[in-house]
Design a protein around this motif. Structure first.
Motif, PDB file in Angstrom:
ATOM      1  N   ASN A 122      99.742  66.933  17.132  1.00 23.33           N
ATOM      2  CA  ASN A 122     101.103  66.847  16.597  1.00 23.33           C
ATOM      3  C   ASN A 122     101.628  68.231  16.225  1.00 23.33           C
ATOM      4  O   ASN A 122     102.822  68.520  16.409  1.00 23.33           O
ATOM      5  CB  ASN A 122     101.125  65.938  15.369  1.00 23.33           C
ATOM      6  CG  ASN A 122     100.873  64.476  15.719  1.00 23.33           C
ATOM      7  OD1 ASN A 122     101.076  64.059  16.868  1.00 23.33           O
ATOM      8  ND2 ASN A 122     100.430  63.702  14.740  1.00 23.33           N
ATOM      9  N   GLN A 138     102.634  70.009  19.413  1.00 30.52           N
ATOM     10  CA  GLN A 138     103.883  69.466  19.957  1.00 30.52           C
ATOM     11  C   GLN A 138     105.092  69.942  19.156  1.00 30.52           C
ATOM     12  O   GLN A 138     106.145  70.251  19.736  1.00 30.52           O
ATOM     13  CB  GLN A 138     103.837  67.936  19.949  1.00 30.52           C
ATOM     14  CG  GLN A 138     105.039  67.286  20.636  1.00 30.52           C
ATOM     15  CD  GLN A 138     105.189  67.717  22.082  1.00 30.52           C
ATOM     16  OE1 GLN A 138     104.234  67.645  22.868  1.00 30.52           O
ATOM     17  NE2 GLN A 138     106.380  68.187  22.456  1.00 30.52           N
ATOM     18  N   ASP A 165     108.215  72.075  20.794  1.00 30.43           N
ATOM     19  CA  ASP A 165     109.623  71.678  20.725  1.00 30.43           C
ATOM     20  C   ASP A 165     110.499  72.854  20.277  1.00 30.43           C
ATOM     21  O   ASP A 165     111.608  73.043  20.795  1.00 30.43           O
ATOM     22  CB  ASP A 165     109.797  70.506  19.757  1.00 30.43           C
ATOM     23  CG  ASP A 165     109.153  69.218  20.274  1.00 30.43           C
ATOM     24  OD1 ASP A 165     108.905  69.136  21.498  1.00 30.43           O
ATOM     25  OD2 ASP A 165     108.888  68.316  19.451  1.00 30.43           O
TER      26      ASP A 165
END
Length: 442
Positions: free
Chosen positions: A289, A292, A296
Protein backbone atom coordinates in the motif's frame (compact mmCIF):
# COMPACT_ATOMS: atom_id res chain seq x y z
CA UNK A 1 33.36 18.82 -4.28
CA UNK A 2 33.87 22.17 -5.92
CA UNK A 3 31.78 23.50 -8.70
CA UNK A 4 31.61 26.89 -10.34
CA UNK A 5 28.47 28.99 -10.46
CA UNK A 6 25.73 29.38 -7.91
CA UNK A 7 23.91 26.16 -8.77
CA UNK A 8 20.67 27.77 -9.93
CA UNK A 9 17.69 25.65 -10.81
CA UNK A 10 18.66 25.80 -14.47
CA UNK A 11 21.80 23.87 -13.58
CA UNK A 12 25.32 24.76 -12.49
CA UNK A 13 27.26 27.04 -14.80
CA UNK A 14 30.27 24.78 -14.92
CA UNK A 15 30.84 21.10 -14.26
CA UNK A 16 31.88 20.10 -10.74
CA UNK A 17 35.21 18.41 -10.27
CA UNK A 18 34.87 14.66 -10.09
CA UNK A 19 36.28 13.39 -6.81
CA UNK A 20 35.45 11.22 -3.87
CA UNK A 21 33.92 13.99 -1.80
CA UNK A 22 35.04 15.84 1.30
CA UNK A 23 37.16 14.30 3.98
CA UNK A 24 35.44 14.12 7.35
CA UNK A 25 38.66 14.71 9.25
CA UNK A 26 39.45 18.25 10.36
CA UNK A 27 42.33 19.81 8.52
CA UNK A 28 45.48 20.55 10.48
CA UNK A 29 46.09 24.26 10.87
CA UNK A 30 49.36 26.15 11.02
CA UNK A 31 49.74 29.18 13.27
CA UNK A 32 51.88 32.24 12.58
CA UNK A 33 55.58 31.75 12.97
CA UNK A 34 57.57 33.57 15.68
CA UNK A 35 60.96 35.27 15.61
CA UNK A 36 63.94 33.42 14.19
CA UNK A 37 65.61 31.15 16.69
CA UNK A 38 69.07 32.11 17.93
CA UNK A 39 68.78 35.77 16.94
CA UNK A 40 71.58 37.91 18.33
CA UNK A 41 70.34 40.14 21.21
CA UNK A 42 70.63 43.85 20.76
CA UNK A 43 73.00 46.04 22.75
CA UNK A 44 71.96 47.75 25.95
CA UNK A 45 71.77 51.20 24.32
CA UNK A 46 74.21 52.90 26.75
CA UNK A 47 76.97 53.57 24.19
CA UNK A 48 79.61 52.23 26.61
CA UNK A 49 82.34 49.99 25.24
CA UNK A 50 82.26 46.46 26.56
CA UNK A 51 85.40 44.89 28.00
CA UNK A 52 87.26 42.25 26.03
CA UNK A 53 86.24 39.63 28.57
CA UNK A 54 82.65 40.66 28.27
CA UNK A 55 82.87 40.60 24.51
CA UNK A 56 84.42 37.13 24.63
CA UNK A 57 81.66 35.87 26.92
CA UNK A 58 79.07 37.46 24.68
CA UNK A 59 80.70 35.92 21.62
CA UNK A 60 80.62 32.48 23.21
CA UNK A 61 77.00 32.90 24.24
CA UNK A 62 76.10 34.22 20.79
CA UNK A 63 77.90 31.37 19.12
CA UNK A 64 76.10 28.74 21.17
CA UNK A 65 72.80 30.46 20.86
CA UNK A 66 73.15 31.22 17.14
CA UNK A 67 74.21 27.77 15.93
CA UNK A 68 74.12 24.90 18.38
CA UNK A 69 70.80 25.79 20.04
CA UNK A 70 68.88 26.37 16.79
CA UNK A 71 70.30 23.19 15.29
CA UNK A 72 69.10 21.18 18.26
CA UNK A 73 65.72 22.89 18.19
CA UNK A 74 65.37 22.24 14.49
CA UNK A 75 66.27 18.59 14.92
CA UNK A 76 63.75 18.20 17.75
CA UNK A 77 61.09 19.97 15.70
CA UNK A 78 61.75 17.71 12.72
CA UNK A 79 61.19 14.63 14.91
CA UNK A 80 57.98 15.82 16.59
CA UNK A 81 56.23 18.00 14.01
CA UNK A 82 53.29 16.43 12.14
CA UNK A 83 53.46 16.18 8.36
CA UNK A 84 52.21 19.25 6.51
CA UNK A 85 48.49 19.36 5.82
CA UNK A 86 47.26 19.03 2.28
CA UNK A 87 44.68 21.76 2.77
CA UNK A 88 44.70 25.43 1.86
CA UNK A 89 47.99 27.15 1.24
CA UNK A 90 49.28 30.12 3.24
CA UNK A 91 50.87 33.31 2.06
CA UNK A 92 54.63 33.69 1.96
CA UNK A 93 54.45 35.76 5.14
CA UNK A 94 53.57 34.24 8.50
CA UNK A 95 49.95 35.44 8.27
CA UNK A 96 47.45 32.81 7.04
CA UNK A 97 45.50 33.45 3.87
CA UNK A 98 42.34 35.02 5.27
CA UNK A 99 40.27 34.02 2.22
CA UNK A 100 41.12 30.32 2.44
CA UNK A 101 41.00 30.28 6.25
CA UNK A 102 37.37 31.47 6.16
CA UNK A 103 34.98 29.05 7.83
CA UNK A 104 31.59 28.22 6.34
CA UNK A 105 28.67 26.43 7.97
CA UNK A 106 25.62 24.68 6.52
CA UNK A 107 22.73 23.63 8.77
CA UNK A 108 19.77 21.58 7.57
CA UNK A 109 16.80 21.08 9.89
CA UNK A 110 14.58 18.48 8.27
CA UNK A 111 11.49 16.57 9.28
CA UNK A 112 13.59 13.82 10.84
CA UNK A 113 17.17 15.08 11.24
CA UNK A 114 19.16 18.11 12.30
CA UNK A 115 22.52 18.22 10.52
CA UNK A 116 25.44 20.65 10.61
CA UNK A 117 28.61 20.82 8.52
CA UNK A 118 31.46 23.30 9.11
CA UNK A 119 34.17 23.53 6.45
CA UNK A 120 36.76 25.70 4.76
CA UNK A 121 37.73 25.95 1.11
CA UNK A 122 40.46 23.56 -0.01
CA UNK A 123 42.11 22.71 -3.35
CA UNK A 124 39.77 19.74 -3.88
CA UNK A 125 36.67 21.75 -2.95
CA UNK A 126 36.34 22.00 0.82
CA UNK A 127 37.68 20.39 3.95
CA UNK A 128 35.28 19.46 6.75
CA UNK A 129 36.27 20.93 10.11
CA UNK A 130 33.28 19.82 12.19
CA UNK A 131 30.08 17.85 11.67
CA UNK A 132 27.00 17.05 13.73
CA UNK A 133 23.85 15.02 13.14
CA UNK A 134 20.95 14.11 15.39
CA UNK A 135 17.56 12.51 14.75
CA UNK A 136 15.00 14.92 16.24
CA UNK A 137 11.75 13.88 14.48
CA UNK A 138 10.51 17.44 14.24
CA UNK A 139 7.66 16.26 12.01
CA UNK A 140 6.34 13.72 14.51
CA UNK A 141 2.55 13.81 14.40
CA UNK A 142 2.51 16.57 11.79
CA UNK A 143 0.52 14.54 9.26
CA UNK A 144 -2.27 14.09 11.81
CA UNK A 145 -2.38 17.46 13.57
CA UNK A 146 -1.00 19.80 10.91
CA UNK A 147 1.24 21.42 13.53
CA UNK A 148 4.62 20.81 15.16
CA UNK A 149 4.33 19.20 18.59
CA UNK A 150 5.87 20.66 21.73
CA UNK A 151 8.11 17.65 22.45
CA UNK A 152 9.35 17.60 18.85
CA UNK A 153 10.13 21.33 18.90
CA UNK A 154 12.01 20.94 22.20
CA UNK A 155 14.14 18.13 20.74
CA UNK A 156 14.96 20.23 17.70
CA UNK A 157 15.89 23.28 19.78
CA UNK A 158 18.21 21.17 21.95
CA UNK A 159 20.03 20.03 18.80
CA UNK A 160 20.06 23.54 17.33
CA UNK A 161 21.64 24.91 20.52
CA UNK A 162 24.47 22.42 20.08
CA UNK A 163 24.87 23.52 16.46
CA UNK A 164 24.91 27.20 17.46
CA UNK A 165 27.58 26.54 20.08
CA UNK A 166 29.73 24.62 17.60
CA UNK A 167 29.48 27.44 15.05
CA UNK A 168 30.36 30.04 17.69
CA UNK A 169 33.29 28.03 19.05
CA UNK A 170 34.69 27.43 15.57
CA UNK A 171 34.37 31.10 14.62
CA UNK A 172 32.23 30.56 11.53
CA UNK A 173 32.38 33.50 9.11
CA UNK A 174 29.58 32.61 6.67
CA UNK A 175 26.58 30.37 7.23
CA UNK A 176 23.25 29.37 5.81
CA UNK A 177 20.76 27.65 8.11
CA UNK A 178 17.68 26.15 6.48
CA UNK A 179 14.49 24.33 7.46
CA UNK A 180 12.62 22.12 5.02
CA UNK A 181 9.33 20.22 4.76
CA UNK A 182 8.17 20.14 8.40
CA UNK A 183 8.48 23.89 8.92
CA UNK A 184 7.24 24.53 5.39
CA UNK A 185 3.93 22.71 5.93
CA UNK A 186 3.23 23.14 9.66
CA UNK A 187 0.65 25.74 10.65
CA UNK A 188 2.96 26.90 13.45
CA UNK A 189 6.12 26.76 11.35
CA UNK A 190 6.73 30.55 11.41
CA UNK A 191 6.15 30.64 15.19
CA UNK A 192 8.70 27.89 15.64
CA UNK A 193 11.25 29.76 13.50
CA UNK A 194 10.79 32.84 15.74
CA UNK A 195 11.22 30.67 18.84
CA UNK A 196 14.44 29.18 17.44
CA UNK A 197 15.77 32.71 16.95
CA UNK A 198 14.96 33.67 20.55
CA UNK A 199 16.34 30.52 22.16
CA UNK A 200 19.35 29.71 19.98
CA UNK A 201 20.18 32.89 18.08
CA UNK A 202 19.93 31.01 14.76
CA UNK A 203 17.92 32.54 11.92
CA UNK A 204 16.40 29.57 10.10
CA UNK A 205 15.28 30.08 6.51
CA UNK A 206 12.34 27.98 5.32
CA UNK A 207 13.43 27.01 1.82
CA UNK A 208 11.09 26.32 -1.07
CA UNK A 209 10.80 22.90 -2.66
CA UNK A 210 12.54 24.37 -5.72
CA UNK A 211 15.53 25.53 -3.69
CA UNK A 212 15.67 22.20 -1.89
CA UNK A 213 15.81 20.34 -5.22
CA UNK A 214 18.53 22.65 -6.53
CA UNK A 215 20.68 22.20 -3.40
CA UNK A 216 20.28 18.42 -3.51
CA UNK A 217 21.64 18.31 -7.07
CA UNK A 218 24.49 20.70 -6.23
CA UNK A 219 25.53 18.53 -3.28
CA UNK A 220 25.49 15.28 -5.28
CA UNK A 221 26.72 16.55 -8.65
CA UNK A 222 30.25 15.09 -8.34
CA UNK A 223 28.75 11.60 -8.29
CA UNK A 224 26.87 11.93 -11.59
CA UNK A 225 28.24 9.63 -14.30
CA UNK A 226 29.60 11.65 -17.23
CA UNK A 227 29.12 8.64 -19.52
CA UNK A 228 25.35 8.84 -19.13
CA UNK A 229 22.97 11.17 -20.94
CA UNK A 230 20.77 11.81 -17.91
CA UNK A 231 20.09 10.85 -14.32
CA UNK A 232 17.19 10.87 -11.89
CA UNK A 233 18.34 12.33 -8.58
CA UNK A 234 16.06 11.67 -5.62
CA UNK A 235 16.22 12.76 -2.00
CA UNK A 236 13.96 10.75 0.32
CA UNK A 237 13.31 13.01 3.28
CA UNK A 238 11.22 12.75 6.42
CA UNK A 239 8.28 14.83 5.21
CA UNK A 240 8.77 15.02 1.46
CA UNK A 241 10.68 13.42 -1.39
CA UNK A 242 12.39 15.49 -4.06
CA UNK A 243 12.95 14.06 -7.56
CA UNK A 244 15.06 15.92 -10.11
CA UNK A 245 15.59 14.92 -13.73
CA UNK A 246 19.10 16.00 -14.74
CA UNK A 247 20.48 16.16 -18.27
CA UNK A 248 24.23 15.53 -18.39
CA UNK A 249 25.96 17.64 -20.98
CA UNK A 250 29.51 16.59 -21.74
CA UNK A 251 31.92 19.47 -21.18
CA UNK A 252 35.09 17.55 -22.07
CA UNK A 253 37.89 16.10 -19.94
CA UNK A 254 35.56 13.38 -18.68
CA UNK A 255 33.37 15.91 -16.88
CA UNK A 256 29.69 16.62 -17.24
CA UNK A 257 27.58 19.72 -16.84
CA UNK A 258 24.35 18.88 -15.02
CA UNK A 259 21.30 20.80 -16.20
CA UNK A 260 18.01 20.38 -14.34
CA UNK A 261 15.29 19.44 -16.83
CA UNK A 262 12.34 18.99 -14.45
CA UNK A 263 11.64 18.34 -10.77
CA UNK A 264 8.88 17.53 -8.33
CA UNK A 265 8.42 17.45 -4.56
CA UNK A 266 6.20 14.61 -3.37
CA UNK A 267 4.19 15.21 -0.17
CA UNK A 268 5.42 11.96 1.36
CA UNK A 269 8.58 11.07 3.24
CA UNK A 270 9.61 8.31 5.62
CA UNK A 271 8.00 9.90 8.68
CA UNK A 272 4.69 10.85 7.08
CA UNK A 273 4.39 7.53 5.24
CA UNK A 274 5.23 5.44 8.33
CA UNK A 275 2.72 7.39 10.43
CA UNK A 276 -0.06 6.81 7.90
CA UNK A 277 0.59 3.11 7.30
CA UNK A 278 2.58 1.97 10.33
CA UNK A 279 6.29 1.42 10.70
CA UNK A 280 6.72 -1.02 13.57
CA UNK A 281 4.70 -3.92 12.16
CA UNK A 282 4.80 -3.86 8.36
CA UNK A 283 3.24 -6.91 6.70
CA UNK A 284 3.70 -7.34 2.96
CA UNK A 285 0.26 -5.97 2.09
CA UNK A 286 0.85 -2.76 4.11
CA UNK A 287 4.21 -2.35 2.42
CA UNK A 288 2.47 -2.74 -0.95
CA UNK A 289 0.00 0.00 0.00
CA UNK A 290 2.88 2.36 0.73
CA UNK A 291 4.48 1.62 -2.65
CA UNK A 292 1.15 2.26 -4.41
CA UNK A 293 0.60 5.60 -2.62
CA UNK A 294 3.98 6.85 -3.76
CA UNK A 295 3.39 5.55 -7.30
CA UNK A 296 0.16 7.55 -7.48
CA UNK A 297 2.05 10.73 -6.54
CA UNK A 298 4.71 9.94 -9.15
CA UNK A 299 2.33 9.50 -12.07
CA UNK A 300 2.12 13.18 -13.19
CA UNK A 301 5.91 13.59 -13.09
CA UNK A 302 6.44 10.35 -14.97
CA UNK A 303 4.04 11.54 -17.65
CA UNK A 304 5.90 14.83 -18.08
CA UNK A 305 9.20 13.01 -18.56
CA UNK A 306 8.12 10.52 -21.24
CA UNK A 307 9.46 12.75 -24.00
CA UNK A 308 12.50 13.79 -21.94
CA UNK A 309 13.73 10.24 -21.49
CA UNK A 310 15.70 8.81 -24.40
CA UNK A 311 15.59 5.02 -24.03
CA UNK A 312 18.46 4.65 -26.52
CA UNK A 313 20.92 6.52 -24.28
CA UNK A 314 22.01 5.38 -20.80
CA UNK A 315 20.79 6.97 -17.60
CA UNK A 316 21.16 6.10 -13.94
CA UNK A 317 19.55 6.72 -10.56
CA UNK A 318 21.29 8.70 -7.83
CA UNK A 319 19.85 8.57 -4.33
CA UNK A 320 20.72 10.76 -1.36
CA UNK A 321 19.08 10.07 1.98
CA UNK A 322 19.30 7.97 5.09
CA UNK A 323 17.22 5.35 3.29
CA UNK A 324 19.66 4.67 0.45
CA UNK A 325 22.74 4.82 2.70
CA UNK A 326 21.07 2.37 5.10
CA UNK A 327 20.22 0.03 2.23
CA UNK A 328 23.82 0.23 1.01
CA UNK A 329 25.17 -0.56 4.48
CA UNK A 330 22.90 -3.59 4.80
CA UNK A 331 23.85 -4.72 1.28
CA UNK A 332 27.56 -4.51 2.13
CA UNK A 333 27.03 -6.42 5.39
CA UNK A 334 28.74 -3.72 7.44
CA UNK A 335 29.05 -4.41 11.14
CA UNK A 336 29.07 -0.66 11.62
CA UNK A 337 28.09 2.10 9.22
CA UNK A 338 31.12 3.43 7.35
CA UNK A 339 30.64 6.49 5.15
CA UNK A 340 33.89 5.91 3.26
CA UNK A 341 32.57 2.56 2.02
CA UNK A 342 29.06 3.76 1.22
CA UNK A 343 29.35 7.19 -0.37
CA UNK A 344 29.68 6.86 -4.14
CA UNK A 345 29.16 3.10 -4.49
CA UNK A 346 27.08 1.59 -7.29
CA UNK A 347 24.41 -1.01 -6.56
CA UNK A 348 21.70 -2.51 -8.74
CA UNK A 349 17.95 -2.23 -8.10
CA UNK A 350 17.94 -6.03 -7.88
CA UNK A 351 20.33 -5.85 -4.95
CA UNK A 352 18.16 -3.17 -3.36
CA UNK A 353 15.12 -5.43 -3.80
CA UNK A 354 16.99 -8.23 -2.05
CA UNK A 355 17.82 -5.95 0.91
CA UNK A 356 14.20 -4.77 1.10
CA UNK A 357 12.90 -8.34 1.25
CA UNK A 358 15.38 -9.19 4.01
CA UNK A 359 14.19 -6.16 6.03
CA UNK A 360 10.55 -7.15 5.46
CA UNK A 361 11.35 -10.61 6.84
CA UNK A 362 12.67 -9.04 10.06
CA UNK A 363 10.45 -7.92 12.91
CA UNK A 364 10.91 -4.51 14.56
CA UNK A 365 13.37 -5.83 17.15
CA UNK A 366 15.57 -7.41 14.52
CA UNK A 367 15.62 -4.24 12.44
CA UNK A 368 16.47 -2.17 15.52
CA UNK A 369 19.33 -4.55 16.34
CA UNK A 370 20.84 -4.30 12.86
CA UNK A 371 24.01 -2.15 13.04
CA UNK A 372 23.15 -0.23 9.86
CA UNK A 373 19.53 0.43 10.85
CA UNK A 374 19.36 0.96 14.60
CA UNK A 375 16.45 1.75 16.85
CA UNK A 376 16.02 5.32 15.60
CA UNK A 377 15.38 4.17 12.00
CA UNK A 378 13.79 0.78 12.63
CA UNK A 379 10.24 2.10 12.21
CA UNK A 380 11.11 4.29 9.20
CA UNK A 381 13.37 2.19 7.00
CA UNK A 382 10.62 0.19 5.28
CA UNK A 383 8.72 3.37 4.41
CA UNK A 384 11.92 4.58 2.76
CA UNK A 385 12.27 1.28 0.91
CA UNK A 386 8.70 1.65 -0.36
CA UNK A 387 9.45 5.12 -1.72
CA UNK A 388 12.55 3.83 -3.49
CA UNK A 389 10.71 0.82 -4.92
CA UNK A 390 8.05 3.08 -6.44
CA UNK A 391 10.77 5.24 -8.01
CA UNK A 392 12.68 2.23 -9.37
CA UNK A 393 9.47 0.75 -10.84
CA UNK A 394 8.66 4.02 -12.61
CA UNK A 395 12.19 4.52 -13.95
CA UNK A 396 13.81 1.10 -14.49
CA UNK A 397 17.58 1.51 -14.43
CA UNK A 398 20.51 -0.85 -14.30
CA UNK A 399 22.42 1.12 -11.71
CA UNK A 400 21.87 3.22 -8.61
CA UNK A 401 24.61 5.41 -7.16
CA UNK A 402 24.50 6.04 -3.42
CA UNK A 403 25.31 9.49 -2.06
CA UNK A 404 26.04 10.16 1.59
CA UNK A 405 25.85 13.88 0.89
CA UNK A 406 23.18 16.35 -0.10
CA UNK A 407 21.73 19.65 1.07
CA UNK A 408 24.56 20.66 3.40
CA UNK A 409 27.21 20.07 0.77
CA UNK A 410 25.10 21.98 -1.75
CA UNK A 411 24.82 24.90 0.68
CA UNK A 412 28.56 24.98 1.32
CA UNK A 413 29.42 24.96 -2.38
CA UNK A 414 26.85 27.66 -3.06
CA UNK A 415 28.30 29.93 -0.35
CA UNK A 416 31.89 29.35 -1.45
CA UNK A 417 31.11 29.83 -5.13
CA UNK A 418 29.19 33.04 -4.41
CA UNK A 419 32.22 34.43 -2.59
CA UNK A 420 34.55 33.28 -5.38
CA UNK A 421 32.37 34.95 -8.03
CA UNK A 422 32.32 38.18 -6.03
CA UNK A 423 36.10 38.17 -5.87
CA UNK A 424 36.28 37.61 -9.63
CA UNK A 425 33.93 40.51 -10.27
CA UNK A 426 35.94 42.79 -7.99
CA UNK A 427 39.16 41.83 -9.76
CA UNK A 428 37.60 42.50 -13.17
CA UNK A 429 36.25 45.84 -11.98
CA UNK A 430 39.63 46.78 -10.52
CA UNK A 431 41.35 45.76 -13.76
CA UNK A 432 38.95 47.88 -15.84
CA UNK A 433 39.50 50.90 -13.60
CA UNK A 434 43.25 50.47 -13.90
CA UNK A 435 43.03 50.24 -17.67
CA UNK A 436 40.84 53.36 -17.77
CA UNK A 437 43.35 55.33 -15.69
CA UNK A 438 46.19 54.18 -17.92
CA UNK A 439 44.27 55.25 -21.01
CA UNK A 440 43.44 58.63 -19.45
CA UNK A 441 47.08 59.28 -18.56
CA UNK A 442 48.34 58.29 -22.03
Amino acid sequence: MHQEGDGGIGGPERAPAANQGPSLRPQAESGPSGEAEGAEPRGDGTGQKKSGKSRRRRGRRGKGRGKAAPAAARAEKAETAPPPASGPSTRSSSRPNAREDKLYAALDLGTNNCRLLVARRAPEGFKVVDAYSRIVRLGEGLATTGALGEAAMARAIDALNICAEKMKRRGVNRARTIATAACRTASNGPDFIARVKRETGLSLEIVSTEDEARLAVAGCAPLLDADCASALVFDIGGGSTELIWVRLENSGNGKCRPVIGDWISLPCGVVTLAERHGGVDVPVNVYGNMVQEVADHLAPFLGRLREERDSRRPFHLLGTSGTVTTIAGVHLGLERYDRSRVDGIWISPTEVHRVTRSLLDMDYRQRAAHPCVGQERADLVLAGCAIFEAIADAWPAERLRVADRGLREGILMSLMDTDANRRKRRRRHKSKRGAARTEANA
